[in-house]
Design an enzyme around this catalytic site. Structure first.
Site, mmCIF file in Angstrom:
data_model
loop_
_atom_site.group_PDB
_atom_site.id
_atom_site.type_symbol
_atom_site.label_atom_id
_atom_site.label_comp_id
_atom_site.label_asym_id
_atom_site.label_seq_id
_atom_site.Cartn_x
_atom_site.Cartn_y
_atom_site.Cartn_z
ATOM 1 N N ARG A 147 39.734 48.752 55.354
ATOM 2 C CA ARG A 147 39.049 48.960 54.081
ATOM 3 C C ARG A 147 38.587 50.405 54.007
ATOM 4 N NH1 ARG A 147 33.380 46.245 52.120
ATOM 5 N NH2 ARG A 147 32.588 48.094 53.198
ATOM 6 N N HIS A 222 32.554 46.395 44.545
ATOM 7 C CA HIS A 222 31.224 45.784 44.670
ATOM 8 C C HIS A 222 30.580 45.470 43.328
ATOM 9 C CE1 HIS A 222 27.643 44.868 47.254
ATOM 10 N NE2 HIS A 222 28.655 44.525 48.027
ATOM 11 N N GLU A 246 38.811 44.770 45.604
ATOM 12 C CA GLU A 246 37.848 43.678 45.733
ATOM 13 C C GLU A 246 36.683 43.805 44.763
ATOM 14 O OE1 GLU A 246 34.629 42.221 49.131
ATOM 15 O OE2 GLU A 246 36.318 43.490 49.698
ATOM 16 N N ARG A 293 37.407 34.978 48.335
ATOM 17 C CA ARG A 293 36.622 35.678 49.342
ATOM 18 C C ARG A 293 35.507 34.850 49.970
ATOM 19 N NH1 ARG A 293 36.516 39.245 52.152
ATOM 20 N NH2 ARG A 293 34.862 40.631 51.459
ATOM 21 N N GLU A 349 38.295 39.412 56.911
ATOM 22 C CA GLU A 349 37.430 40.576 57.134
ATOM 23 C C GLU A 349 36.844 40.486 58.544
ATOM 24 O OE1 GLU A 349 33.777 42.922 54.868
ATOM 25 O OE2 GLU A 349 34.246 40.851 54.333
ATOM 26 N N TRP A 412 24.531 45.849 42.240
ATOM 27 C CA TRP A 412 24.664 46.501 43.555
ATOM 28 C C TRP A 412 25.851 45.917 44.288
ATOM 29 C CZ3 TRP A 412 24.626 44.974 48.683
ATOM 30 C CH2 TRP A 412 24.669 46.039 49.607
#
Length: 412
Positions: A147, A222, A246, A293, A349, A412
């Protein structure tokens, strides 16, 4: 075989974890992860005060019935606190069942569908030279997928970018980026979407030029973009052949992904904040995403995530389970067992936990060839040092908040 005790362990070996220990009348112990970053004590209370009394005396082998009892029987369904608590119970029961069977957990889920689970690591840097150093370190360790997160000119701090001091790789100083700061209130970061959208394509151009076409590259936006901005980013990154992009936009509004999908062929991954299969219904049915995810820890355990993946598999959508270091080694091990078994696994991940965390939660996972594989030890293959865990007391820690340059609170 009845559940004789249910104990909740809150420990902080560098960061906070919530662990459930179930013990049967025969003395078999099962472990579950219930960590919810920044809201840990809410889940600990949910387990200790509301679920533990309901578990005592139940048949430990009746996993599906217990899952439904805790989900349907509680009336208040879904949500991260409820589903993290159910996840811990479910994972611990699967651990017990596999230990009684004398088999590694993945064998009870249908056996291995592959030799190991492809994983990706987190490379970051405040600028390109620092980022390149981080990518090289990950490739040298054996990662085949990375990533990519960098600082943005004009912004003091950006999610996913470790400080220079924390970015080193080595015993005791391993990159364990923890945005949840030890403080009584969240810190605030600043954000500039236009600067970000200008900067990111140039970063991926530089990374491809430096490291070539073979390494799989991922990026996390994000939730910070509108659907139009997300579509623009996806299209601008198409020349660099991302493995996925993502969380490009908050996906509670599932229909918003229709616009993104119409304008880019960059693969999309969504859902680390989703907790049930219902959160994905439109996204999967209309094939608006390519990877789901949700982690075992936050989405109802092995049973809950298996439901999501069974539904996703009908539409050629694969797994990409969330696995930062705020998911404990118990949750990571559960994800790898499930990932090894399901047909539609995509990638996992993998942030390596700190040395102190590894001392409290010993796992038998093997990392080689760019992937993880569980051992043949019965159950999850995780060993918790309860005496050591008790030495690390909980410390309040919160994820940051985020504001635009004009002071408006932003995602965030």
């Amino acid at each position: 075989m009845l559940i004789a005790s249910a104990d909740v362990i809150v420990t902080s070996p560098g960061r906070n974890f919530v662990t459930l220990k179930l013990t049967t009348s025969d003395g078999v112990v099962g472990w579950g992860d219930a960590t919810l970053n920044g809201r840990e004590l809410s889940v600990a209370s949910y387990l200790r005060d509301h679920l533990a009394p309901l578990l005592l005396g139940r048949d430990a082998h009746r996993i599906e019935d217990t899952w439904q009892y805790l989900y349907r029987g509680g009336y208040w369904r879904r949500g991260p606190v409820t589903m993290a608590a159910i996840a811990a119970v479910d994972t611990a029961l699967w651990d017990i069942k596999a230990k009684v069977a004398g088999l590694p957990l993945y064998q009870l889920l249908g056996g291995a569908s592959r030799e190991r689970c492809l994983v990706y690591g987190h490379a970051s840097g405040k600028d390109l030279p620092e980022l390149f150093d981080s990518v090289r370190a990950h490739l040298a360790e054996g990662f085949r997928a990375v990533r990519i997160q960098t600082g943005v000119p004009g912004l003091d701090s950006v999610y996913g970018v470790a400080s220079s001091e924390a970015a080193a790789v080595g015993d005791g100083t391993r990159y364990d980026y923890e945005p949840a700061r030890r403080s009584p209130r969240p810190t605030e970061e600043s954000w500039d979407t236009r600067a970000y959208l200008r900067h990111v394509p140039s970063v991926f151009e530089a990374v491809r030029n430096e490291f070539g076409p073979e390494v799989a590259l991922l990026h996390d936006a994000h939730h910070r973009l509108t659907p139009v901005q997300a579509a623009r980013l996806g299209r601008s990154l198409e020349p660099y052949d991302l493995f996925w992009l993502e969380d490009v936009t908050p996906a509670e509004n599932q229909e918003a992904l229709r616009l993104v999908r119409q304008h880019t062929t960059t693969p999309l991954a969504i859902g680390e904040v989703f907790n049930t299969v219902w959160d994905y219904q439109t996204l999967i049915r209309e094939q608006l995403i390519d990877y789901v995810r949700s982690p075992v820890t936050h989405a109802g355990g092995i049973t809950g995530v298996r439901r999501i993946l069974d539904y996703a598999g009908m539409y050629q959508v694969k797994s990409g389970m969330h696995g930062p270091t705020d998911v404990s080694p118990i949750g990571l091990s559960a994800a790898v067992h499930l990932g090894l078994a399901v047909h539609n696994f995509g990638i996992q991940e993998y942030m390596v936990h700190s040395e102190r965390t590894g001392e409290v939660f010993g796992t038998t996972l093997d990392f080689s060839g760019g992937g993880l594989r569980p051992s043949e030890e019965p159950g999850l293959g995780v060993h918790v040092d309860e005496e050591l865990a008790a030495r690390y007391e909980y410390e309040p820690a919160y994820l940051p908040t985020n504001r635009l340059l004009d002071g408006t609170l932003h995602d965030w």
